[in-house]
Design an enzyme around this catalytic site. Sequence first.
Site, PDB file in Angstrom:
ATOM      1  N   ARG A 164       0.865  -1.091  -0.012  1.00 25.33           N
ATOM      2  CA  ARG A 164      -0.010  -0.045   0.087  1.00 25.33           C
ATOM      3  C   ARG A 164       0.691   1.338  -0.192  1.00 25.33           C
ATOM      4  NH1 ARG A 164      -3.200  -3.636  -0.552  1.00 25.33           N
ATOM      5  NH2 ARG A 164      -5.169  -3.720   0.224  1.00 25.33           N
ATOM      6  N   SER A 236     -10.510  -0.888   3.220  1.00 28.65           N
ATOM      7  CA  SER A 236      -9.695  -1.073   4.761  1.00 28.65           C
ATOM      8  C   SER A 236      -9.361   0.485   5.181  1.00 28.65           C
ATOM      9  CB  SER A 236      -8.850  -2.021   4.571  1.00 28.65           C
ATOM     10  OG  SER A 236      -8.795  -3.100   4.092  1.00 28.65           O
ATOM     11  N   GLU A 331      -4.907   3.503   6.286  1.00 27.75           N
ATOM     12  CA  GLU A 331      -4.774   3.649   4.843  1.00 27.75           C
ATOM     13  C   GLU A 331      -5.224   4.690   4.350  1.00 27.75           C
ATOM     14  OE1 GLU A 331      -6.029   1.136   1.050  1.00 27.75           O
ATOM     15  OE2 GLU A 331      -5.898  -0.275   3.047  1.00 27.75           O
TER      16      GLU A 331
HETATM   17  N1  EPU Z   1     -10.336 -11.139  10.332  1.00 28.49           N
HETATM   18  C1  EPU Z   1     -10.935 -11.239  11.545  1.00 28.49           C
HETATM   19  N2  EPU Z   1     -11.799 -10.372  11.697  1.00 28.49           N
HETATM   20  C2  EPU Z   1     -12.110  -9.195  10.897  1.00 28.49           C
HETATM   21  C3  EPU Z   1     -11.469  -9.129   9.672  1.00 28.49           C
HETATM   22  C4  EPU Z   1     -10.370  -9.960   9.306  1.00 28.49           C
HETATM   23  O1  EPU Z   1     -10.686 -12.188  12.171  1.00 28.49           O
HETATM   24  O2  EPU Z   1     -13.148  -8.386  11.238  1.00 28.49           O
HETATM   25  C5  EPU Z   1      -9.180 -12.268   9.998  1.00 28.49           C
HETATM   26  C6  EPU Z   1      -9.715 -12.885   8.792  1.00 28.49           C
HETATM   27  O3  EPU Z   1     -10.623 -14.140   9.333  1.00 28.49           O
HETATM   28  C7  EPU Z   1      -8.449 -13.281   8.037  1.00 28.49           C
HETATM   29  C8  EPU Z   1      -7.494 -12.284   8.295  1.00 28.49           C
HETATM   30  O4  EPU Z   1      -8.207 -11.541   9.415  1.00 28.49           O
HETATM   31  O5  EPU Z   1      -7.998 -14.473   8.934  1.00 28.49           O
HETATM   32  C9  EPU Z   1      -7.324 -11.422   7.022  1.00 28.49           C
HETATM   33  O6  EPU Z   1      -8.720 -11.303   6.757  1.00 28.49           O
HETATM   34  P1  EPU Z   1      -9.140 -10.739   5.177  1.00 28.49           P
HETATM   35  O7  EPU Z   1      -8.854 -11.867   4.234  1.00 28.49           O
HETATM   36  O8  EPU Z   1     -10.638 -10.053   5.073  1.00 28.49           O
HETATM   37  O9  EPU Z   1      -8.060  -9.613   4.560  1.00 28.49           O
HETATM   38  P2  EPU Z   1      -7.657  -8.371   5.280  1.00 28.49           P
HETATM   39  O10 EPU Z   1      -6.112  -8.543   5.755  1.00 28.49           O
HETATM   40  O11 EPU Z   1      -8.437  -7.790   6.336  1.00 28.49           O
HETATM   41  C10 EPU Z   1      -6.689  -7.226   3.038  1.00 28.49           C
HETATM   42  C11 EPU Z   1      -6.616  -5.741   2.279  1.00 28.49           C
HETATM   43  C12 EPU Z   1      -8.211  -5.952   1.807  1.00 28.49           C
HETATM   44  C13 EPU Z   1      -8.046  -6.916   0.633  1.00 28.49           C
HETATM   45  C14 EPU Z   1      -8.151  -8.292   1.389  1.00 28.49           C
HETATM   46  C15 EPU Z   1      -8.247  -9.408   0.642  1.00 28.49           C
HETATM   47  C16 EPU Z   1      -5.438  -4.540   3.621  1.00 28.49           C
HETATM   48  C17 EPU Z   1      -5.173  -3.015   4.402  1.00 28.49           C
HETATM   49  N3  EPU Z   1      -6.487  -4.738   3.340  1.00 28.49           N
HETATM   50  O12 EPU Z   1      -7.518  -7.260   3.850  1.00 28.49           O
HETATM   51  O13 EPU Z   1      -8.139  -4.814   0.956  1.00 28.49           O
HETATM   52  O14 EPU Z   1      -9.559  -6.797  -0.015  1.00 28.49           O
HETATM   53  O15 EPU Z   1      -7.007  -8.349   2.312  1.00 28.49           O
HETATM   54  O16 EPU Z   1      -6.890  -9.473  -0.174  1.00 28.49           O
HETATM   55  O17 EPU Z   1      -4.298  -4.675   3.110  1.00 28.49           O
HETATM   56  C18 EPU Z   1      -8.510  -2.252   0.985  1.00 28.49           C
HETATM   57  O18 EPU Z   1      -7.223  -2.102   1.044  1.00 28.49           O
HETATM   58  O19 EPU Z   1      -9.157  -1.340   0.889  1.00 28.49           O
HETATM   59  C19 EPU Z   1      -9.130  -3.658   1.151  1.00 28.49           C
HETATM   60  C20 EPU Z   1     -10.031  -3.768   1.132  1.00 28.49           C
END
Ligand code: EPU
Length: 335
Positions: A164, A236, A331
């Site tokens: 990012r 995010s 972010e």
């Molecule tokens: N998780 C939780 N609780 C929550 C959210 C997430 O326990 O409320 C856990 C999930 O169960 C999983 C882990 O955290 O084990 C990762 O969650 P997720 O796959 O939803 O991805 P993220 O790391 O929360 C990132 C990106 C998203 C992108 C997703 C999928 C960042 C800041 N965000 O989210 O990007 O869509 O991965 O690749 O890196 C964005 O940048 O606006 C965005 C939505």
Amino acid sequence: MTEIVRNKSLRYLNTFGIDVKSSRYAEFRNIEELRKIFEYQEENNLNWYPLSGGSNTLFTRDYKGIIIHPLCSDITTRTENEFIYVKADAGTLWDNLVFFSIEHNLWGIENLYGIPGYVGSSPIQNIGAYGVEAKDCIYSVDFYDKKKNGIVTLLANDCNFGYRDSIFKKELKGKGIIISVTYRLSIKENPRLDYGDLKNEVENKGKITIKNIADSVISIRNSKLPDPNVLGNSGSFFKNPLLNIQEAVKLKNKYPEVPLYPHGDKVKVAAGWLIEKAGWKGYRKGDCGVHDRQALVLVNHGNSSGEEIKKLAEEIISDINTKFNINIETEVNIL
Ligand code: EPU
């Protein structure tokens, strides 16, 4: 001359749906129009801010200055061996570019389907989802350099891409505006299905095709992420923090279930998990809150002010610091 609008409402120009105004606002379709806007900006000594899809900006007050918005949205291609170089203007809706790639069976950005915003912003924060980042396919970026009064082409290597992050958030911030981005896509099949449930989701749809991958990404997104047209948000709100190995081991020992991902010589921790664990998921105060299906996303239930959302973000950051001794960063750009 391009029209300079006064007292422009930005409510429909930011995906949080924050009701603020900008003292000046102008759109450009080409470089000549952009030059004129910058002439006006300099003559009047105004602050300026480039705003395209408005999916990564939180306005906390009226903007005093000129908001510059791209309207150019051409897509052109050139072929070289098994690659197609797709050049899209900054004002192209991101999903229109991904749709174009799906229709023409060009592999590379299908995992990024459904991300709100415009092509021009894609290199700035190196958008990423489901195991792919924009940098994996960006070939070059055309940047209008204000001082040089001309276009500079940066190859991907010059863009200092990180998680990012890019040169456009640092050295080139405030120095100009991205005009177009060239993506290098492949006619050779190249599915990337390592992320979470993506592979299962695609297999449930049948064959591994570019369309099935894009559709699966949309299903996963829809199950977690709110549609900004229905519920104001900016994806995010926070970045996933990077820990060193010792910090990660300490955290894992205390919370064996914490999701961790290797990231170079660091370890990325899921901030959504930390925020949920701290009890914030689904929290609501007035019209702002934390999404009930993805704690990394802050939402505007209707008439929240940007200031309220900013305050909530600060409370969350401080709480995560107290509870886990981890610093999470936003972010989203806060103005
Ligand atoms: N998780 C939780 N609780 C929550 C959210 C997430 O326990 O409320 C856990 C999930 O169960 C999983 C882990 O955290 O084990 C990762 O969650 P997720 O796959 O939803 O991805 P993220 O790391 O929360 C990132 C990106 C998203 C992108 C997703 C999928 C960042 C800041 N965000 O989210 O990007 O869509 O991965 O690749 O890196 C964005 O940048 O606006 C965005 C939505």
